[in-house]
Scaffold this active site. Structure first.
Site, PDB file in Angstrom:
ATOM      1  N   CYS A 113       0.841  -1.204   0.000  1.00 43.21           N
ATOM      2  CA  CYS A 113       0.000   0.000   0.000  1.00 43.21           C
ATOM      3  C   CYS A 113       0.879   1.257   0.000  1.00 43.21           C
ATOM      4  O   CYS A 113       1.562   1.529  -0.971  1.00 43.21           O
ATOM      5  CB  CYS A 113      -0.984  -0.041   1.157  1.00 43.21           C
ATOM      6  SG  CYS A 113      -2.355   1.124   0.968  1.00 43.21           S
ATOM      7  N   HIS A 216      -3.440  -5.029   0.345  1.00 41.72           N
ATOM      8  CA  HIS A 216      -2.896  -5.550   1.608  1.00 41.72           C
ATOM      9  C   HIS A 216      -2.935  -7.078   1.630  1.00 41.72           C
ATOM     10  O   HIS A 216      -3.891  -7.675   2.123  1.00 41.72           O
ATOM     11  CB  HIS A 216      -3.691  -4.989   2.793  1.00 41.72           C
ATOM     12  CG  HIS A 216      -3.422  -3.556   3.083  1.00 41.72           C
ATOM     13  ND1 HIS A 216      -2.450  -3.151   3.977  1.00 41.72           N
ATOM     14  CD2 HIS A 216      -3.967  -2.429   2.585  1.00 41.72           C
ATOM     15  CE1 HIS A 216      -2.428  -1.823   4.031  1.00 41.72           C
ATOM     16  NE2 HIS A 216      -3.337  -1.363   3.189  1.00 41.72           N
ATOM     17  N   GLU A 218      -1.546  -9.075   3.518  1.00 43.73           N
ATOM     18  CA  GLU A 218      -1.556  -9.644   4.874  1.00 43.73           C
ATOM     19  C   GLU A 218      -2.962 -10.027   5.333  1.00 43.73           C
ATOM     20  O   GLU A 218      -3.123 -10.769   6.304  1.00 43.73           O
ATOM     21  CB  GLU A 218      -0.905  -8.679   5.873  1.00 43.73           C
ATOM     22  CG  GLU A 218      -1.701  -7.449   6.237  1.00 43.73           C
ATOM     23  CD  GLU A 218      -1.543  -6.296   5.259  1.00 43.73           C
ATOM     24  OE1 GLU A 218      -1.991  -5.182   5.586  1.00 43.73           O
ATOM     25  OE2 GLU A 218      -0.981  -6.506   4.161  1.00 43.73           O
TER      26      GLU A 218
END
Length: 238
Positions: A113, A216, A218
């Site tokens: 990001c 993102h 994650e």
């Protein structure tokens, strides 16, 4: 015992309020959990630019996370700052130092990001300062639904590191940004684009593993996200 690569992640920072009235560091847990799941050992880095080289000697790879702030427009040659731009000068100064150092060493880098935007600027790119003002018929890149859900899809550039890592030509991602890469210099490659044409990822093919994505991974929205983290940690093991 198997040696697990050490992944440095610069912390976010706030001047005070909420957790403490005094300045404090923080990081969402899922950054660390994603690194552990991928086989790495995360360590969190406070913002001391003069310690960047020492930090780099302690880690095998660098992950630059996102955050609710923006890259200083002066860093990519802009003479005006959009009214929506928020700066964290101390964090940016540290991330500039450690990211430049990691790139010079050929150390694996993953920018997420805002981390992707910083990486792109370091490598010579410019940024869109506020997508709604510069992109006609833009998607909601600050998606209204939870970040744990997809916001839109990205189309992956064939032959790129991102394409090799994910094995996918298109996949869903979440979206939490109001800025994006605007233009890249010769030598830097755009590896993913949103349906509205906004650049969603960049990479440096001259570097062993230098990858930036606007979303993102994650959050593990799709198998492609897990593949990105796994490939990054594997590169850090080399």
């Amino acid at each position: 015992m198997t040696k697990r690569p050490v992944i440095g992640i610069p912390l976010d920072s706030e001047n005070g309020g909420g957790y403490s009235a005094l300045p404090w560091y923080a990081l969402r847990q899922n950054y660390c959990e994603a690194v552990v799941k991928a086989g790495g050992t995360p360590i969190l880095l406070p913002h001391h630019a003069d310690r960047a080289e020492q930090y780099l000697s302690m880690i095998d790879g660098l992950l630059i996370a996102g955050g609710a702030f923006d890259v200083d427009p002066t860093l990519f040659g802009a003479t005006e700052r959009h009214g929506t731009v928020t700066l964290k000068e101390g964090r940016t100064a540290f991330e500039l130092a450690i990211c430049k150092g990691a790139h010079a060493r050929g150390m694996p880098i993953l920018g997420i990001c805002g981390g992707q935007q910083l990486l792109a600027v370091i490598l010579g790119s410019t940024l869109i300062q506020h997508i709604p003002d510069e992109v006609e018929t833009a998607l909601a890149h600050e998606q209204p639904n939870p970040r744990t859900e997809p916001g839109h899809e990205v189309v992956v550039t064939e032959g790129t590191l991102l394409h090799r890592v994910t094995g996918q030509a298109q996949f869903p991602v979440n979206s939490a940004h109001h800025q994006a890469v605007k233009a890249v210099p010769a030598g830097l490659v755009v590896n993913a684009v949103a349906p509205d044409g906004v650049i969603e990822g960049v990479e440096d093919p001259a570097h062993p593993f230098c990858l930036g994505v606007q979303w993102h991974p994650e959050y593990s929205i799709s198998p492609a996200d897990d593949a990105i983290l796994a490939a990054f940690v594997k590169a850090c093991s080399a």
